[in-house]
Design an enzyme around this catalytic site. Structure first.
Site, PDB file in Angstrom:
ATOM      1  CB  CYS A 102      -0.871   0.027   1.238  1.00 35.64           C
ATOM      2  SG  CYS A 102       0.062  -0.044   2.768  1.00 35.64           S
ATOM      3  CD  GLU A 140      -5.531  -4.535   3.070  1.00 34.36           C
ATOM      4  OE1 GLU A 140      -5.536  -3.707   4.193  1.00 34.36           O
ATOM      5  OE2 GLU A 140      -4.566  -4.711   2.450  1.00 34.36           O
ATOM      6  NE  ARG A 184      -5.307  -2.178   9.032  1.00 34.26           N
ATOM      7  CZ  ARG A 184      -4.051  -1.683   9.395  1.00 34.26           C
ATOM      8  NH1 ARG A 184      -3.814  -1.269  10.414  1.00 34.26           N
ATOM      9  NH2 ARG A 184      -3.221  -2.368   8.485  1.00 34.26           N
ATOM     10  NE  ARG A 186      -4.994  -0.335   5.266  1.00 28.33           N
ATOM     11  CZ  ARG A 186      -4.652   0.583   6.164  1.00 28.33           C
ATOM     12  NH1 ARG A 186      -5.343   1.545   6.098  1.00 28.33           N
ATOM     13  NH2 ARG A 186      -3.516   0.621   6.624  1.00 28.33           N
TER      14      ARG A 186
END
Length: 456
Positions: A102, A140, A184, A186
């Site tokens: 990421c 993800e 969080r 995502r």
């Protein structure tokens, strides 16, 4: 101090337990790309999946992955190695999953996107999906992939998957909505073969009604009830208005559940260096004057400008240089190269005295755990003050000064990511934190995969 009981812990993790094996209608197979330490594999195996292969290049992550999942040498044959060297698989697979690196899209990285060597790993993902044609995939990434500057990259990703024969959908899911006290976000990209029946029918999971507190998950904290008082904006905020920058876990009419240590920001739960050392009311006034004016455009275009003595004297006509020098001696201000006065603690990420945030045990969530680490702590005793005027001073007196707080441990990271208690961590504490900061939240994948499985 009372310790959270095993009963408390069981109540939390019942939410993450696998479905009754008898209720699973169909077994499935999957390939675990960018496997890390196995955060995706855990929920897929709970749901009845069999891992046919995994790909990871980080040696420390591989060590943890193997000690938790690889039980014999025969199973070691499913190690696919570096994704860049993987091609046509010697088997068919139902589901392909992975947390693609990421950093290219994250504000913690250099934001190079597909120009970053790690961003180019998406090209290998496209290739593997096209060549092996899994019935579905789940990938993800960070929320930053959705930002306007990355729009063309996201469109490129969708174009490649669509041309390979998939109906593609995406949605941002937050770990807090699936039973974890962690804020969080995502993005999850889901693709289902367009030739499969009802492929358009897939929808993302809805948030769960079950909410937990930090004391439910972090070890050594005492559960307690707190009825939170409500306050009008003119009581909580110096401007009398709710700041637009407040996040999801900062209720507009309640006191924050955490304290931020920073000299360059302000708020009812912001602790400044001049709050922690002996300073006079006059010195506090000088600091607050600099704080309130340092971001004004008349003093410069930066997000925080040094102010010259003349500029400060224009705000405080009776100001003396000696007063500023006293604050320099106390480590609050600095005047580098005589360009102007600024705070010595000028980075939010550095905090003050090595502390960025201290969360209260009754808080709903910590901030996003990251691989680069956070200087965040949690108070180890209850804090029930509901008086806005006394809030900071009571916190300093009862929590900060007596050091009634502790750092988040690697085991805390594991629980905040939803990993089971029997998961074996890497032996080095900091490297274990790094691994969990890179991992996916287990219950998020669990509930997402439950929605995908009926289509494969």
């Amino acid at each position: 101090m009372a310790i959270r009981t095993e009963t408390n812990q069981l109540d939390i993790f019942q939410l993450l337990q696998p479905l009754n094996p008898k209720s699973i209608q169909k077994k499935f197979t999957f390939v675990d790309l960018f496997a890390g330490i196995g955060g995706v594999r855990i929920p897929l195996e709970q749901l009845g999946g069999t891992c046919l292969g995994y790909s990871e290049v980080d040696k420390n992550a591989i060590q943890v992955y193997q000690q938790n999942f690889i039980k014999n040498k025969e199973s070691d044959k499913i190690d696919l190695g570096d994704i860049q060297a993987v091609g046509k698989l010697p088997f068919t697979v139902d589901l392909m999953v992975g947390g693609v690196p990421c950093q290219p899209w994250s504000i913690a990285g250099k934001l190079k996107g597909l120009e970053d060597s790690r961003g180019k790993l998406w090209l290998d993902v496209f290739r593997l999906v096209k060549v092996n044609q899994p019935k579905a995939f789940i990938f993800e990434n960070v929320k930053g992939l959705l930002e306007p500057r990355n729009r063309s990259s996201l469109e490129y990703i969708f174009k490649n998957f669509t041309e390979s024969g998939y109906i593609v959908k995406y949605q941002v899911l937050n770990s807090y909505d699936f039973g974890l006290p962690q804020d969080r976000d995502r993005i999850f990209i889901v693709g289902i073969q367009d030739k499969l029946e009802n492929c358009w029918g897939f929808t993302f999971p809805k948030p769960l009604n079950h909410k937990v507190k930090l004391y439910d998950v972090i070890s050594g904290l005492e559960p307690y009830e707190l009825k939170k008082a409500k306050f009008p904006p003119e009581v909580l905020y110096s401007t009398g208005k709710v700041p637009p920058s407040r996040g999801r876990f900062q209720k507009p009419d309640e006191l924050n559940d955490f304290f931020t240590f920073a000299d360059i920001r302000d708020g009812h739960s912001t602790i400044h260096s001049w709050d922690l050392i002996p300073t006079t009311p006059r010195e506090k006034l000088i600091c607050q004057t600099l704080l309130k004016n340092r971001r004004k455009k008349i003093y410069g275009s930066k997000d925080g400008n040094p102010l010259t003595f003349e500029q400060l004297q224009g705000l405080l006509p009776d100001l003396k240089v000696s007063e500023l020098n006293q604050l320099i001696d106390k480590g609050v201000l600095k005047n580098k190269e005589n360009k102007g006065y600024k705070f010595a603690n000028s980075k939010i990420s550095s905090g003050i005295n090595g502390v960025c945030k201290i969360y209260l045990p009754h808080g709903d969530a910590v901030g996003t755990l990251t691989a680069t680490g956070v200087r965040d702590y949690v108070a180890t005793v209850p804090f029930k003050c509901q008086n806005p005027i006394a809030y900071k001073q009571d916190f300093i007196k009862n929590i900060y000064s007596p050091r009634n707080y502790k750092p988040l441990t690697a085991q805390d990271y594991a629980k905040l990511q939803g990993f089971p208690d029997n998961f074996q961590l890497f032996s080095n504490e900091n490297k274990a934190k790094y691994q969990f900061g890179n991992a996916v939240s287990v219950p998020v994948v669990y509930h997402l995969a439950k929605e995908v499985l009926p289509f494969i």
